[in-house]
Design an enzyme around this catalytic site. Structure first.
Site, PDB file in Angstrom:
ATOM      1  N   ASP A  38     -20.498  28.296   2.696  1.00 51.76           N
ATOM      2  CA  ASP A  38     -21.914  27.961   2.766  1.00 51.76           C
ATOM      3  C   ASP A  38     -22.082  26.471   2.437  1.00 51.76           C
ATOM      4  OD1 ASP A  38     -24.852  29.310   2.652  1.00 51.76           O
ATOM      5  OD2 ASP A  38     -24.720  27.633   1.263  1.00 51.76           O
ATOM      6  N   GLU A  50     -26.349  27.934   7.920  1.00 56.47           N
ATOM      7  CA  GLU A  50     -25.322  27.003   7.476  1.00 56.47           C
ATOM      8  C   GLU A  50     -24.108  27.729   6.912  1.00 56.47           C
ATOM      9  OE1 GLU A  50     -28.237  27.461   6.217  1.00 56.47           O
ATOM     10  OE2 GLU A  50     -28.296  27.346   4.016  1.00 56.47           O
TER      11      GLU A  50
END
Length: 962
Positions: free
Chosen positions: A840, A883
């Site tokens: 992440d 993301e």
């Protein structure tokens, strides 16, 4: 001997029908709940644990179950694990953050706080409302039975607020001896009492002003409390005064001289006394006990005392916050009369509990604790084992051989040079048919009516060093050693005993060899080993082992026993393990079912979590209590008390809900592009806060409750557009579930999910289909072969696009799921590990906010390219969503996966993104899991996601693994 020990030991003697020892008939009080202060579990919180200030001036518990604390750094709300601090005066409306007093209005659940600069504020449903202040200082807030607020001020006297509006003020003009009021109390007769700096005053129910109580000293009166009998107790600088009748008072316990700071009655009617310099005291059934800094209190100046909804006592001091609660376990150490602290064996004999320590034997009964064998060779021996035989207790020692004890004296002594090859007697087994067997480092010694026989490896033992001995119900002898277990069938030949030895191959069971204890229960043989708990179905060839693979916390177990409900207890060097009977039966029949368990340690009252190996070190006495021999004394539990503590579930609250880091309100609709909805919750229980477990369910998404164990956070990603109700409930181990707390919200549709959009798309599709069909019919005869080839190419293209992320070119979520299932099957076939990393991008929202989403997309493209270069050829990367990226690492152990993940993290950290982000540096957080511990699709993903959350919680730009 303390009253606690007398009550406890009377209870120990109650017969339960499981022992051949003579039983006594007597009433049995509960094991727990009768202890002196030092036997209660005390837990301390200070600034090191998140407390905003070590001086906790006042405490209260609201209707939800939160504890509210008044500190010099603002009011704080405590859920048993975390402190939430309200120190922003722009929010609370207070003139200063210093809080000296708190109280809860139980009529509506609101909270009042007051203190420095005379500020008063009310907290209700997350909102603060300022009340008219009473400067310079508020000493006490008190909500009466009519839900009105009484304010004791430092200079303005006693103030009365009705509906949060000041309506009356009482000062020296109304008869108060001083305008410095420390506390007020309205009794059942309607009399209003005021504790002041110049003595105690009362305004009778039919009077217009206050009168001074002359039977109480004229100095400072700090606190008042109403006893269960209705009498008023007054805390002064010279001690406590008790109301006699009407308005008369006399000295309460004249020999108790201390400056009193707090008085409180517990639900059981015990009086708790806080002092300025002498710690906390409790008067219980006429017995006075105390604790100060020499016995665990963080500071001798007590500021407040209260009890919570579960009956725990909370004491606030200048050195922190202390909780006193009933312990699941009672304990005996040298401080309670044991001859030594290192205990290896416990057994009941003739209505007494015998405790074998490294310094000798202690006999415990209702009269006290007594040293066994004083003045004999037995005194001071390091004890390894116990066993009852022919009406005597056989005591095995480390260096002195074995002693036969008849309750009064040593009747026989087996030792080296007489009957034993060695003086170390580690294990003892007894049979009414075949006699006594002693085990040590040099094999077995069998003492029978035909004489003494030595058994060693020459007679079929796997190793001479004996670690376990047991005669089963068929009088077969089971002998465990450091090299495995053998079954010895004994036959009485009339003039001798013959032995037939059969090796039990435990090595096929996870490599088990070292057996510590063997018992028989419900037609099964139970063996505690160094690789797990081995279970044998008697009369068959069926053997099973239970360890980490079945959900247990570790593999090494030293002892095994069962309570009165046939629940399983295991002893280990890392605590006592409890497993419910029904749960174990289910796993016994279906080994693929994971075992739910509960582990108990010092936080539950055990004298030490290190349960020793011994003979036996885990023992059930005739009254049903379980005794555990530990490295610091002996611990004992009444299993019934475990159920009693678990019977009432802790209330649960949802503390916060966030949609992509934005706080969400109840009933709110979240945007269609929301990636993640996170819920934080807490069970507001304080008896066993470390053991609270949770279940969650998202109505509209989940059909069943999902176990979360002790996790207090749950996240959902990529929720479809619809209405949802999130629910969470809590329970103590083995107890009922609480009523669920719930939170309703909805997720809006994307424009392409709306019916009008679909209608337009359908119409466009029909038109396009019509044109395509016409075109295909026109050119079909002329270019059939060309069209076939184009169709094939298009089909391949579409199949690629379906599995490809359009931005980064990596595989998408669908492709990743297919690849994950494929790799898991391959991993299982090849017996090699598959690891998973979820990556992440840290603070990616800041990138989008600062550089716009166009640059954010370019960063994701650059990151995906970098990711491919940092990974191996066999690895597979995909865009997980937003993301987040996911990486499959085939044929990779957890340790290797951690190295790969760390290389990725370092590569990203040092990669030059300046052409896109100027001087902004990009970092990632990574969660790693491995099929070695999480062999299926769901658990592997959940473990990696939890590890990712832990990495982000621990500061980001790091990796964590599960």
């Amino acid at each position: 001997m303390s009253l606690f020990i007398r009550y406890l030991l009377i209870g120990i003697m109650l017969p339960f029908g499981l022992s051949s020892a003579p039983a006594q008939s007597m009433d049995l009080p509960q094991l727990q709940g009768n202890g002196s202060l030092e036997h209660l579990i005390s837990e301390v919180w200070t600034t090191r644990h998140g407390l905003p200030h070590n001086s906790v001036n006042a405490m209260a518990q609201d209707s939800q179950g939160y504890l509210w604390l008044g500190t010099w750094q603002g009011p704080s709300r405590f859920n048993g694990r975390e402190f939430e601090i309200y120190d922003d005066i722009r929010v609370t409306g207070l003139p200063d953050i210093g809080i000296f007093t708190v109280d809860v209005n139980h009529c509506n659940g609101s909270l009042y706080v007051g203190g420095a600069r005379g500020g008063i504020s009310r907290h209700d449903d997350g909102q603060w409302q300022e009340l008219q202040p009473a400067p310079p200082f508020i000493n006490n807030l008190n909500v009466d039975s009519q839900c009105n607020l009484w304010v004791s001020s430092s200079e303005q006297g006693l103030l009365f607020y009705e509906n949060d509006q000041r309506s009356s003020v009482f000062t020296t003009d109304n008869g108060l001896p001083s305008n410095a009021v420390f506390q007020s109390l309205l009794d059942k007769q309607g009399n209003l009492w005021a504790a002041t700096s110049e003595g105690l005053a009362v305004k009778a129910a039919n009077a217009t002003g206050f009168s001074l109580i002359k039977s109480v000293p004229n100095g400072r009166v700090r606190t008042l409390v109403m006893a269960p009998t209705g009498q008023i107790l007054v805390g002064t600088q010279e001690g406590i005064y008790q109301q006699t009748e009407n308005f008369g008072f006399k000295r309460f316990q004249p020999d108790f001289n201390a400056s009193i700071s707090a008085l409180h009655y517990s639900p059981e009617g015990h009086l708790w006394i806080g002092t300025y310099r002498r710690g906390v005291w409790r008067i219980r059934n006429g017995e006075t006990q105390s604790l100060d800094t020499n016995s665990g209190l963080p500071n001798n100046h007590v500021l407040d005392i209260m009890h919570d909804h579960e009956g725990s006592i909370w004491v606030s001091t200048h050195g922190g916050l202390v909780q006193f609660r009933d312990a699941l376990f009672a304990k005996f150490t040298k401080a309670h009369g044991l001859v030594g602290n290192y205990v290896r064996a416990v057994m009941e004999y003739q209505g007494n509990i015998y405790v074998g320590t490294s310094n000798g034997v202690t006999r415990i009964n209702s009269e006290g604790n007594f040293i066994v064998g004083e003045g004999t060779e037995l005194e001071g021996q390091s004890v390894l084992s116990f066993q009852r035989h022919d009406g005597e207790l056989i005591i095995g020692t480390y260096t002195g051989g074995a002693f036969a004890w008849n309750g009064k004296q040593v009747t026989r002594h087996y030792h080296q040079g007489d009957k034993l090859p060695d003086n170390e007697v580690r294990k003892i087994a007894s049979s009414s048919r075949y006699g006594l067997v002693l085990g040590g480092p040099d094999g077995l010694t069998h003492i029978s009516p035909y004489g003494i026989k030595q058994l060693t490896v020459d007679d079929g033992l796997l190793n001479n060093y004996t670690t376990a001995l047991f005669f089963d119900s068929e009088h077969q002898l089971w002998a465990g050693s450091v090299s495995g277990v053998v079954k010895i069938t004994l036959t009485d030949a009339g003039d001798d005993i013959r032995y037939q030895t059969e090796e039990i191959n435990l090595r096929s069971l996870s490599g088990a060899e070292l057996a510590f204890q063997i018992v028989e229960k419900q037609g099964h043989l139970w063996v505690a080993t160094d690789r797990g708990l081995v279970v044998h179905r008697m009369g068959t060839d069926e053997w099973q082992i239970f360890n980490r693979d079945n959900g247990l916390p570790f593999d090494n177990f030293l002892s095994v026993a069962f309570d009165g409900d046939a629940n399983l207890w295991l002893g280990s060097n890392r605590g006592a393990i409890f497993i419910d009977h029904d749960a174990f039966t289910q796993t016994l029949n279906d080994p693929n079912t994971l075992l739910p368990y509960q582990r108990y340690t010092e936080v539950d009252g055990m004298s030490s979590s290190q349960v020793n190996s011994g003979g036996p070190s885990l023992y059930r006495s005739s009254n049903g209590h379980l005794w555990l021999a530990t490295a610091s004394g002996v611990s004992v539990i009444n299993p019934q008390h475990r159920r009693d503590l678990s019977s009432s579930p802790p209330p649960v609250v949802i503390a916060s809900v966030k949609a992509d880091d934005r706080t969400l309100s109840y009933g709110e609709e979240v945007a269609s592009d929301t990636q993640r909805v996170a819920f934080e919750y807490a069970g507001l229980g304080y008896l066993m806060s470390d053991h609270i477990r949770y279940q969650v369910r998202m109505r509209g998404f989940d059909n069943d409750w999902i176990d979360k164990d002790s996790l207090t956070r749950t996240e959902y990603t990529a929720l479809p557009a619809r209405d949802y109700v999130f629910q969470v409930r809590a329970s103590y181990p083995g107890g009922a579930w609480s009523e669920p707390a719930q939170f309703a919200f909805s997720r809006s549709e994307h424009f392409w999910q709306k019916p009008t959009t679909w209608a337009l798309l359908l119409l466009a599709a029909v038109l396009i289909a019509f044109i395509v069909v016409r075109a295909r019919l026109r050119f079909l005869n002329r270019s059939r072969r060309q069209l076939d080839r184009m169709v094939q190419e298009k089909t391949a293209e579409l199949e690629t696009l379906v599995r490809q992320d359009p931005l980064t070119g990596l595989g998408n979520r669908r492709a990743f799921d297919e690849r994950l299932r494929l790799e898991l099957k391959r991993s299982q076939r090849s017996d090699k590990h598959l690891s998973l990393a979820i990556i992440d991008v840290d603070f990616f929202k800041q990138v989008n906010d600062r550089f716009l989403h166009t640059v954010g997309d370019q960063v994701l493209i650059e990151l995906s390219r970098l990711l491919v270069t940092l990974l191996r050829d066999v690895d597979y990367a995909a865009r997980w969503g937003g993301e987040e990226f996911a990486v499959l690492l085939p044929d990779t152990s957890l340790e290797e996966a951690i190295e790969v993940a760390d290389r990725v993290r370092n590569g990203v950290q040092h990669h030059d993104f300046s052409r896109l982000l100027d001087e902004h540096q990009l970092t990632v957080s990574i969660g790693v899991s491995c099929s070695e511990h999480y062999p299926d699709h769901s658990s592997l993903l959940v473990a990696a996601d939890q590890a990712l959350y832990q990495a982000k919680s621990n500061g980001r730009n790091r990796l964590e693994y599960k």
